[in-house]
Design an enzyme around this catalytic site. Structure first.
Site, mmCIF file in Angstrom:
data_model
loop_
_atom_site.group_PDB
_atom_site.id
_atom_site.type_symbol
_atom_site.label_atom_id
_atom_site.label_comp_id
_atom_site.label_asym_id
_atom_site.label_seq_id
_atom_site.Cartn_x
_atom_site.Cartn_y
_atom_site.Cartn_z
ATOM 1 N N SER A 1 0.619 -1.271 0.099
ATOM 2 C CA SER A 1 0.284 0.147 0.036
ATOM 3 C C SER A 1 0.705 1.049 0.026
ATOM 4 O O SER A 1 1.963 1.537 -0.382
ATOM 5 C CB SER A 1 -1.474 0.180 1.197
ATOM 6 O OG SER A 1 -1.998 1.326 1.656
ATOM 7 N N ASP B 1 -0.884 1.334 -4.191
ATOM 8 C CA ASP B 1 -1.546 0.072 -4.683
ATOM 9 C C ASP B 1 -3.327 0.599 -5.047
ATOM 10 O O ASP B 1 -4.136 -0.103 -5.790
ATOM 11 C CB ASP B 1 -2.380 -1.330 -4.025
ATOM 12 C CG ASP B 1 -2.917 -0.838 -2.412
ATOM 13 O OD1 ASP B 1 -2.684 0.529 -2.245
ATOM 14 O OD2 ASP B 1 -3.887 -1.553 -1.681
#
Length: 467
Positions: A113, A257
């Site tokens: 992330s 992401d």
């Protein structure tokens, strides 16, 4: 040896002492914390909870360790007899969408992330495209830690799974994003996209171009060495500068992401998840598409947002941090919209999955549909209370648990809350992805925010083993 004899291909990680699952899957330093051995185990034991027929999908962001983690996951899954479809570079929300689209029995996203390039992570989705729940995580964790021979990773000798490259599936996800705006367009609107060198580079520019936007792209190629470095949703400086230089009406920055997004309007003001919920929620309410005028958010949401929404007669419910908690609350209450201040937004009409690209498209096309610039729409939003967040680094993960039992810290929090009364909030929260304790203060008065944040951070550093 009979045909169905079992052959061990790995052993339980009995020495693995850290908790594998955090608030958003598994995450850690690639190669040292998130090792090939751990990824193999995760793949193998996940197959025992992803039992339905159908393939398992694996996507990844641009990190340099992505191929290593993906290969290890694939080894564990195929050892368990599962068929694996490699989706390759894609946003996280593409995986749950494609699970439902293809009838897959589950999926994995290899990404850390917003974390730095040296980290990586694994998110696991079930056959409904939902991140696996705590019970399933506990099962996998117990198998990873198992010390007896019955927990060895084994494979039936004549039932290995196969792997297929299905890179074309990203086009299905891309088309779903375009269809999500239901015919609205971005005809010539100047927009800047910061694709963060990450997952959004897979299709972010293409979907905005398909809707007619006049695009400026920042950090637009996949680069695992630069992902999240000085760019994206955690560093809005480059986006703001480009919006000014290009005289753009709006800009959007994604994380590594692409499951979350923050925006900047033409005046350089930040539109975070709270503002998106307020503005998009108001739009849904006007169209009669917001049941009970309810929004779901988390404990991090701004107090100004809460008061403004309730003043409009709306309901606002808070959950613990994490899009899984927001998702659960939305299912339980029938809410149409929810999300987090950080930019994770979940829409019931669009699959209940945090999707930065989808959120950005909705914001941009709603503005155009209303003949408003983003700055003009932002003017209709709430006035946020001053807020400050300080991350106190801790020397190890175990210290995160100590703050709740630390009397001096609890006394300091009580004192701060009493001082600010109804016009302020204090939140201390252990990070689920890094050894940090987050200290947040909101208040009407900026001086209260600054002084109490500083004081509380100092108390934490003094009484916990800060790094």
């Amino acid at each position: 040896m009979t045909n169905n004899a079992m052959h061990p291909v790995g052993a339980p990680l009995g020495a693995y002492n850290s908790k594998a699952f955090g608030t958003d899957g598994v995450r850690g330093k690639a190669g040292t914390e998130l090792t090939p051995a751990l990824a193999l185990q995760l793949g193998y034991w996940s197959s025992h909870i992803l039992k339905n027929q159908g393939p398992i999908l694996i996507g990844k962001d641009s990190r340099q360790s992505g191929d290593m983690v993906t290969a290890a996951l694939t080894a564990g899954l195929t050892a368990a007899g599962k068929e694996v479809w490699q989706v390759d570079l894609c946003p996280t929300p593409a995986i749950p969408y494609l699970i439902k689209r293809t009838g897959a029995c589950g999926g994995f996203m290899v990404s850390a992330s917003h974390n730095p390039p040296e980290d990586n992570g694994i998110k696991i989705f079930d056959e409904q495209g939902v991140k696996i729940d705590s019970k399933k995580q506990i099962f996998i964790e117990s198998k990873i830690r198992g010390g007896d021979s019955s927990n060895n990773v084994q494979s039936p000798s004549r039932n290995f799974g196969k792997t297929y490259q299905r890179y074309e599936l990203i086009k299905d996800y891309q088309e779903s994003l375009i269809n999500s705006v239901k015919g609205r367009s971005l005809n010539g609107i100047p927009i800047v996209l910061d694709l963060c060198w990450g997952s959004a580079t897979a299709c972010g520019a293409k979907v905005f171009e398909a809707l007619g936007a006049d695009l400026t792209i920042l950090h637009g190629k996949p680069n695992g060495a630069k992902i999240n470095v000085g760019c994206g949703s955690t560093q809005l400086g480059p986006l703001r500068q480009a919006v000014f230089e290009k005289h753009a009406e709006m800009g959007f920055a994604f994380d590594g992401d692409s499951d979350r997004v923050l925006a900047v309007d033409g005046r350089g003001r930040v539109i975070d998840g709270d503002h998106v919920l307020y503005l998009w929620g108001s739009n849904l309410r006007e169209r009669g598409e917001l049941p009970n005028n309810r929004l779901i958010t988390t404990v991090m949401a701004n107090l100004g947002f809460e008061r403004a929404w309730k003043a409009k007669g709306g309901l606002l419910e808070r959950t613990a941090v994490g899009d899984q908690n927001v998702h659960t609350a939305m299912i339980e209450t029938g809410a149409a919209l929810g999300g987090e201040q950080s930019g994770h937004i979940l829409s019931a009409a669009h699959g209940l999955c945090g999707d930065g690209l989808l959120t950005a498209l909705q914001v941009a096309t709603i503005c155009n549909d209303q003949n408003l610039t983003l700055a003009e729409w932002r003017n209709q939003s709430f006035k946020a209370f001053p807020q400050k967040l300080v991350n106190v680094s801790l020397s190890n993960w175990s210290n995160q648990k100590d703050w709740q039992d630390c009397e001096p810290i609890q006394e300091a929090v009580t004192k701060a809350e009493a001082s600010m009364g109804q016009d302020g909030r204090v939140l201390l929260r252990a990070s689920g992805t890094e050894p940090l304790l987050r200290v947040m203060v909101q208040a009407k008065d900026q001086r209260d925010v600054d002084s109490w944040t500083t004081h509380l951070a100092q108390v934490v550093e003094q009484h916990l083993d800060a790094a």
